[in-house]
Design an enzyme around this catalytic site. Structure first.
Site, short mmCIF file in Angstrom:
data_model
loop_
_atom_site.label_atom_id
_atom_site.label_comp_id
_atom_site.label_asym_id
_atom_site.label_seq_id
_atom_site.Cartn_x
_atom_site.Cartn_y
_atom_site.Cartn_z
N LEU A 159 35.97 35.87 35.28
CA LEU A 159 34.96 36.40 36.19
C LEU A 159 34.49 37.73 35.64
O LEU A 159 35.28 38.49 35.06
CB LEU A 159 35.53 36.60 37.60
CG LEU A 159 35.87 35.36 38.41
CD1 LEU A 159 36.49 35.78 39.75
CD2 LEU A 159 34.64 34.50 38.66
N ASP A 160 33.23 38.03 35.85
CA ASP A 160 32.70 39.31 35.45
C ASP A 160 33.48 40.43 36.13
O ASP A 160 33.99 40.27 37.24
CB ASP A 160 31.22 39.38 35.84
CG ASP A 160 30.58 40.69 35.46
OD1 ASP A 160 30.34 40.90 34.26
OD2 ASP A 160 30.35 41.52 36.36
N LYS A 161 33.53 41.57 35.49
CA LYS A 161 34.25 42.72 36.04
C LYS A 161 33.83 43.02 37.47
O LYS A 161 34.67 43.28 38.34
CB LYS A 161 34.00 43.95 35.16
CG LYS A 161 34.60 45.25 35.71
CD LYS A 161 34.26 46.44 34.82
CE LYS A 161 34.80 47.73 35.40
NZ LYS A 161 34.45 48.91 34.57
N GLU A 162 32.53 42.97 37.75
CA GLU A 162 32.03 43.33 39.07
C GLU A 162 31.78 42.12 39.97
O GLU A 162 31.04 42.21 40.95
CB GLU A 162 30.75 44.17 38.92
CG GLU A 162 30.95 45.47 38.15
CD GLU A 162 31.97 46.41 38.78
OE1 GLU A 162 32.37 46.17 39.94
OE2 GLU A 162 32.37 47.38 38.11
#
EC number: 5.4.99.23
Length: 374
Positions: A159-162
């Site tokens: 998953l993307d960091k944000e």
């Protein structure tokens, strides 16, 4: 500085380099089989050592870590069959960062085979340039030390960091192989909830090729050539004055897929610092609610379903919508004159009914919207 590591929503099955988390320098002896005669050294090694990416093997050849018949070699050298190859396996910089770091993890489910974790926004999944410590992988190694013997500490998708939400981690090599196969076969169901700019007019499918943005190598984009197929199904849950609450189902797991696809549909995600529209017209209260998201986009991996590697049964998990996205939804509903008192997913389902997303198929959509770049 912007992180260029692309720690994101893509699947490791797309770009696997499955080195062990505890990898140390060691040597591998190989004999080139006759059926590979005529092939380049780098291509032959890629076939003989599928656990390592071709780019990594090519680097080792150039660094002198690959010896053919007791002599240094070049990637383009042709093999005739029968050559004796010695490969010195060198730990990558990222593997040197595979160290346990205690941290609080939101474990949704765990048994002897898998871990399902609810990742918060702001947490990088995997060590990479600019983020060598404090990642989910480091926390998993502290939580479960035996993961050090599993490639990438059992992580099979990102998953993307944000982006917040659910991820599954394998605790054994057979479990990892099973999950990677399921991802490749597109049988893992991943349902995301998001807030998009504008009034999304359709329930449908966005189908494109996604690759590096030719104008900005730090971003991904819909491309005509050289990309990978990407398919996202979109369902509109609710429409507001200038935003929409949507549900996205992934068939594929490409880098930043949902974010790129919604941008392509002219409905970028609220708060997205890379693909969003900070000038999207909306009321001051909504603007403040979007700002309260901080650096994150309004995207959450809400539901995850897969075949359990050991039992063979289909298992499903849900992670409640985070407070910051719920606050934004409440503000949007209030501005639109709707009931803004819904405080959790159970109340949402009680009021609007729970959809059976496990049975989604193309016939469920009122309109099929396909963006194909050939």
């Amino acid at each position: 500085m912007q992180n260029t590591s692309f720690d994101n929503e893509s699947d490791y099955s797309d770009d696997s380099d499955f080195a062990s988390a505890s990898e140390t320098e060691n040597r591998i002896g190989l004999t080139v089989p006759l059926e590979l005669a005529g092939g380049r050294l780098d291509a032959v090694l890629a076939k003989l050592l599928p656990d390592y990416s071709r780019s990594r093997l090519t680097l080792w050849i150039k660094e002198g870590a690959v010896i053919v018949n007791d002599k240094p070699s070049q990637p383009k050298d042709k093999m005739i069959g029968g050559e004796q190859i010695r490969v010195t396996v060198r730990p990558s910089e990222e593997n040197l960062a595979f160290v346990p770091e205690p941290m609080a993890l939101d474990i949704v489910y765990e048994d002897d085979t898998v871990i399902v974790v609810n990742k918060p926004a702001g947490l990088v999944v995997h060590p990479a340039a600019g983020n060598w410590t404090g990642t989910l992988l480091n926390g998993l190694l502290a939580h479960c030390p035996e993961l050090s013997q599993i490639p990438r500490a059992g992580i099979v998708h990102r998953l993307d960091k944000e982006t917040s939400g659910l991820m599954v981690v394998a605790k054994t090599l057979p479990a990892q192989n099973s999950l990677v196969w399921q991802l490749q076969e597109r049988t893992v169901k991943r349902i995301y909830r998001a807030v998009a700019n504008g009034i999304v007019p359709f329930d449908g499918k966005i189908e494109t090729q996604i690759g590096r943005d030719p104008h900005n190598r730090l971003k991904m984009a819909v491309v005509k050539f050289g990309g990978k197929p990407a398919v996202t199904h979109v369902k509109v849950l609710e429409r507001y004055l200038a935003h929409s609450y949507i549900e996205c189902s992934l068939e594929t797991g490409r880098t930043h897929q949902i974010r790129v696809h919604m941008r392509e549909a002219n409905h970028p995600l609220a708060g997205d610092p890379v693909y969003g529209n900070p000038r999207h017209p909306c009321g001051d209260t909504v603007k403040e609610a979007v700002k309260s998201l901080g650096a994150r986009q309004a995207l959450h991996a809400y539901r995850l379903s897969f075949t359990h590697p050991e039992s063979g049964e289909t298992v499903s998990f849900e992670a409640p919508i985070p407070d910051d996205i719920y606050h934004l939804l409440s503000v949007l509903r209030l501005e639109a004159g709707l009931d803004s008192s819904l405080s959790n997913e159970e109340e949402w389902q009680d009021k609007f009914g729970a959809d059976d997303d496990d049975d989604w198929n193309e016939d469920d959509y009122d309109v099929e919207v396909v963006y194909v770049r050939e």
